[in-house]
Design a protein around this motif. Structure first.
Motif, PDB file in Angstrom:
ATOM      1  N   LEU A   8       0.800  -1.226   0.000  1.00 32.42           N
ATOM      2  CA  LEU A   8       0.000   0.000   0.000  1.00 32.42           C
ATOM      3  C   LEU A   8       0.836   1.281   0.000  1.00 32.42           C
ATOM      4  O   LEU A   8       0.456   2.264  -0.654  1.00 32.42           O
ATOM      5  CB  LEU A   8      -0.939   0.020   1.204  1.00 32.42           C
ATOM      6  N   LEU A   9       1.926   1.308   0.714  1.00 29.65           N
ATOM      7  CA  LEU A   9       2.738   2.526   0.793  1.00 29.65           C
ATOM      8  C   LEU A   9       3.257   2.949  -0.580  1.00 29.65           C
ATOM      9  O   LEU A   9       3.084   4.120  -0.972  1.00 29.65           O
ATOM     10  CB  LEU A   9       3.868   2.345   1.810  1.00 29.65           C
ATOM     11  N   PRO A  10       3.881   2.081  -1.380  1.00 34.74           N
ATOM     12  CA  PRO A  10       4.311   2.512  -2.726  1.00 34.74           C
ATOM     13  C   PRO A  10       3.117   2.862  -3.626  1.00 34.74           C
ATOM     14  O   PRO A  10       3.210   3.785  -4.452  1.00 34.74           O
ATOM     15  CB  PRO A  10       5.055   1.304  -3.281  1.00 34.74           C
ATOM     16  N   ALA A  11       2.001   2.179  -3.462  1.00 34.13           N
ATOM     17  CA  ALA A  11       0.828   2.485  -4.282  1.00 34.13           C
ATOM     18  C   ALA A  11       0.298   3.882  -3.950  1.00 34.13           C
ATOM     19  O   ALA A  11      -0.067   4.657  -4.850  1.00 34.13           O
ATOM     20  CB  ALA A  11      -0.252   1.433  -4.059  1.00 34.13           C
ATOM     21  N   ILE A  12       0.258   4.228  -2.662  1.00 29.65           N
ATOM     22  CA  ILE A  12      -0.209   5.565  -2.246  1.00 29.65           C
ATOM     23  C   ILE A  12       0.747   6.638  -2.748  1.00 29.65           C
ATOM     24  O   ILE A  12       0.331   7.690  -3.249  1.00 29.65           O
ATOM     25  CB  ILE A  12      -0.380   5.618  -0.712  1.00 29.65           C
ATOM     26  N   VAL A  13       2.044   6.381  -2.645  1.00 30.85           N
ATOM     27  CA  VAL A  13       3.040   7.344  -3.134  1.00 30.85           C
ATOM     28  C   VAL A  13       2.902   7.509  -4.651  1.00 30.85           C
ATOM     29  O   VAL A  13       2.957   8.622  -5.171  1.00 30.85           O
ATOM     30  CB  VAL A  13       4.462   6.894  -2.726  1.00 30.85           C
ATOM     31  N   LEU A  14       2.715   6.410  -5.360  1.00 33.73           N
ATOM     32  CA  LEU A  14       2.563   6.477  -6.814  1.00 33.73           C
ATOM     33  C   LEU A  14       1.309   7.273  -7.209  1.00 33.73           C
ATOM     34  O   LEU A  14       1.363   8.116  -8.110  1.00 33.73           O
ATOM     35  CB  LEU A  14       2.490   5.061  -7.397  1.00 33.73           C
ATOM     36  N   VAL A  15       0.201   7.054  -6.523  1.00 33.99           N
ATOM     37  CA  VAL A  15      -1.023   7.803  -6.800  1.00 33.99           C
ATOM     38  C   VAL A  15      -0.816   9.286  -6.501  1.00 33.99           C
ATOM     39  O   VAL A  15      -1.247  10.156  -7.271  1.00 33.99           O
ATOM     40  CB  VAL A  15      -2.197   7.231  -5.986  1.00 33.99           C
ATOM     41  N   ALA A  16      -0.140   9.610  -5.414  1.00 32.82           N
ATOM     42  CA  ALA A  16       0.118  11.016  -5.059  1.00 32.82           C
ATOM     43  C   ALA A  16       1.005  11.692  -6.099  1.00 32.82           C
ATOM     44  O   ALA A  16       0.757  12.846  -6.479  1.00 32.82           O
ATOM     45  CB  ALA A  16       0.753  11.086  -3.671  1.00 32.82           C
ATOM     46  N   VAL A  17       2.032  10.997  -6.564  1.00 38.48           N
ATOM     47  CA  VAL A  17       2.923  11.568  -7.591  1.00 38.48           C
ATOM     48  C   VAL A  17       2.157  11.781  -8.890  1.00 38.48           C
ATOM     49  O   VAL A  17       2.294  12.824  -9.545  1.00 38.48           O
ATOM     50  CB  VAL A  17       4.161  10.651  -7.792  1.00 38.48           C
ATOM     51  N   MET A  18       1.343  10.814  -9.286  1.00 37.35           N
ATOM     52  CA  MET A  18       0.561  10.951 -10.521  1.00 37.35           C
ATOM     53  C   MET A  18      -0.444  12.103 -10.408  1.00 37.35           C
ATOM     54  O   MET A  18      -0.635  12.862 -11.361  1.00 37.35           O
ATOM     55  CB  MET A  18      -0.168   9.634 -10.836  1.00 37.35           C
ATOM     56  N   TRP A  19      -1.068  12.242  -9.227  1.00 39.24           N
ATOM     57  CA  TRP A  19      -2.006  13.346  -9.021  1.00 39.24           C
ATOM     58  C   TRP A  19      -1.279  14.685  -9.113  1.00 39.24           C
ATOM     59  O   TRP A  19      -1.769  15.641  -9.706  1.00 39.24           O
ATOM     60  CB  TRP A  19      -2.685  13.201  -7.653  1.00 39.24           C
ATOM     61  N   GLY A  20      -0.087  14.786  -8.527  1.00 37.08           N
ATOM     62  CA  GLY A  20       0.694  16.024  -8.566  1.00 37.08           C
ATOM     63  C   GLY A  20       1.094  16.394  -9.990  1.00 37.08           C
ATOM     64  O   GLY A  20       1.014  17.564 -10.384  1.00 37.08           O
ATOM     65  N   ILE A  21       1.515  15.401 -10.768  1.00 33.41           N
ATOM     66  CA  ILE A  21       1.904  15.673 -12.153  1.00 33.41           C
ATOM     67  C   ILE A  21       0.685  16.103 -12.977  1.00 33.41           C
ATOM     68  O   ILE A  21       0.762  17.045 -13.764  1.00 33.41           O
ATOM     69  CB  ILE A  21       2.588  14.433 -12.762  1.00 33.41           C
ATOM     70  N   ALA A  22      -0.429  15.411 -12.783  1.00 34.08           N
ATOM     71  CA  ALA A  22      -1.644  15.774 -13.525  1.00 34.08           C
ATOM     72  C   ALA A  22      -2.100  17.184 -13.165  1.00 34.08           C
ATOM     73  O   ALA A  22      -2.535  17.952 -14.031  1.00 34.08           O
ATOM     74  CB  ALA A  22      -2.743  14.763 -13.238  1.00 34.08           C
ATOM     75  N   THR A  23      -2.009  17.547 -11.908  1.00 37.88           N
ATOM     76  CA  THR A  23      -2.401  18.890 -11.472  1.00 37.88           C
ATOM     77  C   THR A  23      -1.467  19.942 -12.054  1.00 37.88           C
ATOM     78  O   THR A  23      -1.909  21.014 -12.489  1.00 37.88           O
ATOM     79  CB  THR A  23      -2.389  18.975  -9.933  1.00 37.88           C
ATOM     80  N   ALA A  24      -0.176  19.647 -12.092  1.00 46.36           N
ATOM     81  CA  ALA A  24       0.796  20.610 -12.611  1.00 46.36           C
ATOM     82  C   ALA A  24       0.633  20.820 -14.115  1.00 46.36           C
ATOM     83  O   ALA A  24       0.854  21.927 -14.612  1.00 46.36           O
ATOM     84  CB  ALA A  24       2.213  20.142 -12.294  1.00 46.36           C
ATOM     85  N   LEU A  25       0.260  19.784 -14.821  1.00 44.16           N
ATOM     86  CA  LEU A  25       0.148  19.894 -16.273  1.00 44.16           C
ATOM     87  C   LEU A  25      -1.225  20.348 -16.745  1.00 44.16           C
ATOM     88  O   LEU A  25      -1.402  20.645 -17.923  1.00 44.16           O
ATOM     89  CB  LEU A  25       0.488  18.541 -16.920  1.00 44.16           C
ATOM     90  N   ARG A  26      -2.193  20.415 -15.852  1.00 46.56           N
ATOM     91  CA  ARG A  26      -3.543  20.847 -16.219  1.00 46.56           C
ATOM     92  C   ARG A  26      -3.507  22.323 -16.596  1.00 46.56           C
ATOM     93  O   ARG A  26      -2.867  23.135 -15.924  1.00 46.56           O
ATOM     94  CB  ARG A  26      -4.481  20.638 -15.038  1.00 46.56           C
ATOM     95  N   PRO A  27      -4.168  22.697 -17.689  1.00 50.29           N
ATOM     96  CA  PRO A  27      -4.155  24.110 -18.089  1.00 50.29           C
ATOM     97  C   PRO A  27      -4.851  24.991 -17.051  1.00 50.29           C
ATOM     98  O   PRO A  27      -5.806  24.584 -16.404  1.00 50.29           O
ATOM     99  CB  PRO A  27      -4.915  24.127 -19.422  1.00 50.29           C
ATOM    100  N   ARG A  28      -4.335  26.183 -16.925  1.00 52.47           N
ATOM    101  CA  ARG A  28      -4.898  27.142 -15.977  1.00 52.47           C
ATOM    102  C   ARG A  28      -6.205  27.707 -16.515  1.00 52.47           C
ATOM    103  O   ARG A  28      -6.456  27.701 -17.716  1.00 52.47           O
ATOM    104  CB  ARG A  28      -3.927  28.297 -15.736  1.00 52.47           C
TER     105      ARG A  28
END
Length: 90
Positions: A8-28
């Motif tokens: 679970l720990l690597p899965a949670i970290v992976l989901v958090a990293v993917m969410w952060g990247i998606a948020t950063a790349l989302r157009p303003r």
């Protein structure tokens, strides 16, 4: 319990990293703010007011010139009348 954390720990970290990247790349949000809309409206009203002032001043100036300067035809006829009077005096 250790095996569950190991998965679970690597899965949670992976989901958090993917969410952060998606948020950063989302157009303003490219929409205009209320302040920008107000500034644009104010500028448009100011431009319309200025155009109306210029039009009013131009009309007033034309009216003043019409009332203070005789037309060329009227001036020519008055010059002709003055010349006739001058000729009659001789």
């Amino acid at each position: 319990m250790g095996d569950l954390l190991l998965v679970l720990l690597p899965a949670i970290v992976l989901v958090a990293v993917m969410w952060g990247i998606a948020t950063a790349l989302r157009p303003r949000d490219a929409g205009t703010s209320e302040a920008e809309k107000y500034q644009r409206e104010l500028a448009e009203r100011s431009a319309r007011h200025y155009a109306a002032q210029v039009e009013a001043a131009t009309a007033a100036r034309a009216q003043l010139e019409r009332s203070t300067r005789p037309s060329q035809n009227a001036q020519a006829s008055s010059d002709l009348a003055a010349a006739r009077k001058n000729i009659e005096r001789r």
